[in-house]
Design an enzyme around this catalytic site. Structure first.
Site, PDB file in Angstrom:
ATOM      1  N   ILE B  15       2.153  67.291  48.808  1.00  0.00           N
ATOM      2  CA  ILE B  15       3.008  65.859  48.384  1.00  0.00           C
ATOM      3  C   ILE B  15       2.224  64.803  48.502  1.00  0.00           C
ATOM      4  CG2 ILE B  15       5.115  64.930  48.597  1.00  0.00           C
ATOM      5  CD1 ILE B  15       6.222  67.154  50.061  1.00  0.00           C
ATOM      6  N   GLY B  18      -3.299  61.790  53.926  1.00  0.00           N
ATOM      7  CA  GLY B  18      -3.762  60.641  54.344  1.00  0.00           C
ATOM      8  C   GLY B  18      -4.965  60.453  55.269  1.00  0.00           C
ATOM      9  N   ALA B  19      -5.029  59.538  56.080  1.00  0.00           N
ATOM     10  CA  ALA B  19      -5.975  59.521  57.163  1.00  0.00           C
ATOM     11  C   ALA B  19      -5.471  60.355  58.201  1.00  0.00           C
ATOM     12  CB  ALA B  19      -6.504  58.346  57.597  1.00  0.00           C
ATOM     13  N   ASP B 140       7.612  50.930  58.522  1.00  0.00           N
ATOM     14  CA  ASP B 140       6.953  51.206  57.056  1.00  0.00           C
ATOM     15  C   ASP B 140       7.896  51.483  56.136  1.00  0.00           C
ATOM     16  OD1 ASP B 140       4.660  51.062  55.279  1.00  0.00           O
ATOM     17  OD2 ASP B 140       4.500  53.324  55.677  1.00  0.00           O
TER      18      ASP B 140
END
Lengths: 396, 306
Positions: B15, B18-19, B140
């Site tokens: 899906i 990221g880092a 976020d």
């Protein structure tokens, strides 16, 4: 039937029943219903509770000065009569709607301000809250999460006996004292151990390592300063490597699904003792008895709140302090918190009384030694403990 | 029983990534249900899992026990060692197929009905109130991590975890959208729970507009776009602990919010402005937002209808 004190008055807050009836906690419910509902009682409550919250303060003051002035004693008596009448009304109202959402609403609005205030002050004194506005919510949460923290049975995996477990807990208590952790860490560590023993397959050879891992994880949750893993390994005579310890740490975390939140029985004890205005001696005695409960595998089936209530009741019976009007009133207030059935409290008190009577003769005596120090007022050596079981026996 | 092994969860699709790790949609072979598998890579030293990770995940687990309807369920957690320096923490969440972004994209041409917007907002704010009352900041919030079930139930995702990998993120060139960031974060001032309210305000506007309200491409550009709408704040509201000077921005005055969100009603516009307040201390709280007349209007309507 012996009076256990903490359950002999009419229950004002039967939160245990509520846990079964309606498992969603207050916050969830409040959110689900929307905050309009949630705020309404607060607004209605505002004019009522603001003066009411000030009142208990005044009442205490008045009670404190009873010894000095006769006229105030009269005043106080009148005051306490009207107060108890009011409390009775409140009690009846609560009992009429003991369950369900409606009940919770009225419960929140009608909880006697005296008890509520005492609980708030106690939680603040214990440094468990930042803001008194959250105190009551926190207390309700503490009570509600109780059943999750008790085990359905005291059974251990086949290769372990209660005696083995007691030796391990005794060793954890010694290490805990050596590394100067907080008391909460010890209670959490033993709780994690109880759960791990039921969830993980551990060989007898790794039992000590499991104990250390539970203490280490509890410290990661509670402590600000952590010992180094290499230091912990040396406390076990380097019988295990650092990698073994860290591997078991991951295993335990996975088995427990990282669920490390726990409200220790110690917090309940300190809360009740504060509400009951218990003497320093009684608090130490109760703390001693409560710590002894960690060694008893059969105590794991009781929720922490009941263990705390029973420890305090037993301490009171053992010490037999001369009653004072103030002390009795405060004890009554603390007793209005319903912590469990009288039968279970008595059961716990019997276990603790038996354990305390022979604590000095046992191999697992770390707690006995810890509480024989002058700092703890030598409570573990109190002569009343020798026939504590008899004390209960006569009463029942 | 906890066993986040590949045996129990069968990855279906990736899906996101990221880092900090990867996110998979997977099937729980025991229940047959879909789950979202999140792998977070945590640096480990000689003392095992970091205290912050242990506490964060324990907190997520505790929040999960409250079973809040507007917060995504955490079904399983486990930790596996990757190397001496790294441990993989796998979090298994319930899987919801659609996020608010897709939900808005799929809405009919006429847009969402005002009632639908109100319902979504109420659920969103309920979830945020729950997090805030447990002293958890989301930090976020954006349409991508607000999930909407097929039944129209809003579920917040990705909260708390942000804190696990936030230290990581500062070091890695991850593109993070600025569009929902409040001024105090863009100015690198201190921040607290009001950050989530700003983001919620941006999302509120987007539900009507169906495109983001402030689309900046750098911190300064983002601030400029914000001031074009709410006006340049007065000198006394400018935070003192920041390096960016107020003089860098043209002295704009506030424009009517309805210029940017034409479909919003009067009460909604009022609430929106309270959420998009420059000073975080003056910004409305989630609990107070839920009590705003905007949410009471509809109840009156329902009552007269029934």
């Amino acid at each position: 039937m012996a009076k256990t004190g903490l359950c002999d008055s009419k229950p004002l807050l039967d939160l245990h029943k509520k846990v079964d009836e309606r498992r969603a906690p207050l916050r969830t419910w409040a959110n689900a219903c929307g905050p309009i509902d949630r705020r309404q009682p607060a607004e209605v409550e505002e004019p009522k509770t603001v003066p009411a919250r000030v009142e208990p303060e005044r009442r205490w003051e008045r009670r404190l000065s009873t010894q000095t002035s006769e006229s105030i004693i009269m005043g106080f008596h009148e005051d306490s009569q009207t107060c108890s009448a009011a409390d009775e009304c409140v009690e009846n109202a609560v009992l009429l709607y003991p369950h369900g959402l409606q009940g919770l609403h009225s419960l929140q609005a009608l909880v006697p301000s005296l008890l509520r205030h005492a609980v708030e002050v106690a939680l603040e004194k214990l440094d468990l809250i930042w803001d008194r506005g959250y105190a009551w919510d926190l207390f309700l949460d503490m009570m509600r999460t109780q059943t999750r923290n008790a085990f359905s049975n005291a059974d251990l995996p086949r290769n372990f006996t209660d005696a083995t477990r007691a030796v391990l807990v005794d060793w954890i208590i010694q290490v805990h004292e050596l590394v100067h952790f907080q008391e909460e860490t010890l209670y959490l560590a033993v709780h994690l151990l109880n759960r791990s023993l039921r969830q993980l397959k551990v060989t007898t050879a790794n039992l000590q390592l499991l104990g250390m891992v539970c203490l280490f994880l509890a410290a990661k949750k509670e402590e600000t300063l952590l010992p180094e893993v290499s230091g912990l390994c040396s406390l076990m005579d380097n019988a295990y490597t650092r990698n073994q310890l860290l591997r078991l740490e991951r295993k335990v975390l996975c088995a427990l699904k990282f669920d490390l939140s726990y409200c220790p029985s110690l917090h309940f004890l300190l809360l009740f003792a504060s509400v009951a205005r218990a003497s320093a001696g009684m608090v130490w005695m109760a703390r001693y008895l409560l710590e002894l409960s960690l060694l008893e595998g059969q105590c794991a089936v009781f929720p922490p709140v009941q263990l705390a209530g029973a420890a305090l009741c037993l301490a009171r019976q053992v010490l037999q302090e001369p009653p004072t009007a103030e002390g009795e009133a405060a004890w009554c207030l603390a007793s209005s918190i319903h912590v469990g059935s009288e039968t279970s409290l008595l059961k716990i008190m019997h276990i603790l009384a038996r354990t305390a009577a022979k604590a000095h003769t046992r191999e697992t005596c770390a707690t006995f030694i810890k509480f024989s120090s002058p700092e703890t007022m030598h409570v573990s050596r109190h002569p009343g403990l020798k026939n504590a079981a008899g004390l209960l026996g006569i009463c029942s | 029983m906890a066993h986040c092994t590949s045996m129990q969860y069968e990855p279906v699709a990736e899906i996101g990534g990221g880092a900090y790790g990867t996110v998979y949609k997977a099937r729980d072979t025991e229940s047959g249900k879909f789950v979202a598998l999140k792998n977070v890579r945590v640096p480990t030293d000689q003392d095992g899992l970091p205290v912050s990770t242990v506490r964060e995940v324990a907190l997520l687990k505790r929040l999960d026990q409250f079973d809040h309807p507007n917060v995504v369920r955490l079904m399983d957690v486990c930790a596996t060692k990757r190397s001496d320096q790294e441990t993989k923490v796998t979090l298994v969440f319930e899987h919801v197929d659609q996020d608010l972004k897709t939900y808005l994209d799929k809405a009919p041409a006429a847009g969402l009905s005002p009632d639908r917007v109100k319902d979504l907002m109420r659920q969103l704010l309920s979830g945020i109130t729950f997090l805030h009352s447990n002293r958890v900041m989301h930090r976020d919030l954006k349409p991508e991590n607000i999930l909407v079930t097929s039944g129209g139930q809003v579920k917040l995702a990705d909260f708390g975890l942000a804190r696990i990998y936030s230290c990581h993120m500062a070091l890695t060139p991850v593109v993070v959208t600025l569009w929902y960031r409040p001024p105090e974060v863009l100015l690198q001032s201190s921040y607290a729970t009001p950050v989530d309210i700003w983001s919620t305000g941006c999302i509120f506007a987007e539900m009507f507009r169906r495109k983001p309200l402030f689309r900046g491409d750098s911190e300064m550009d983002q601030l400029g776009k914000i001031f074009e709408v709410i006006g340049l704040p007065p000198e006394e509201e400018w935070p003192t602990d920041v390096t960016v000077s107020r003089k860098n921005f043209p002295p704009l005055s506030a424009r009517p919010i309805t210029d940017f969100v034409p479909d919003i009603n009067e009460q909604g516009a009022q609430l929106l402005l309270k959420m998009l307040t420059f000073d975080p201390l003056k910004r409305i709280s989630a609990l107070n937002a839920l009590e705003h007349p905007y949410f009471q209007e509809e109840e009156a309507l329902i009552q007269t209808n029934s």
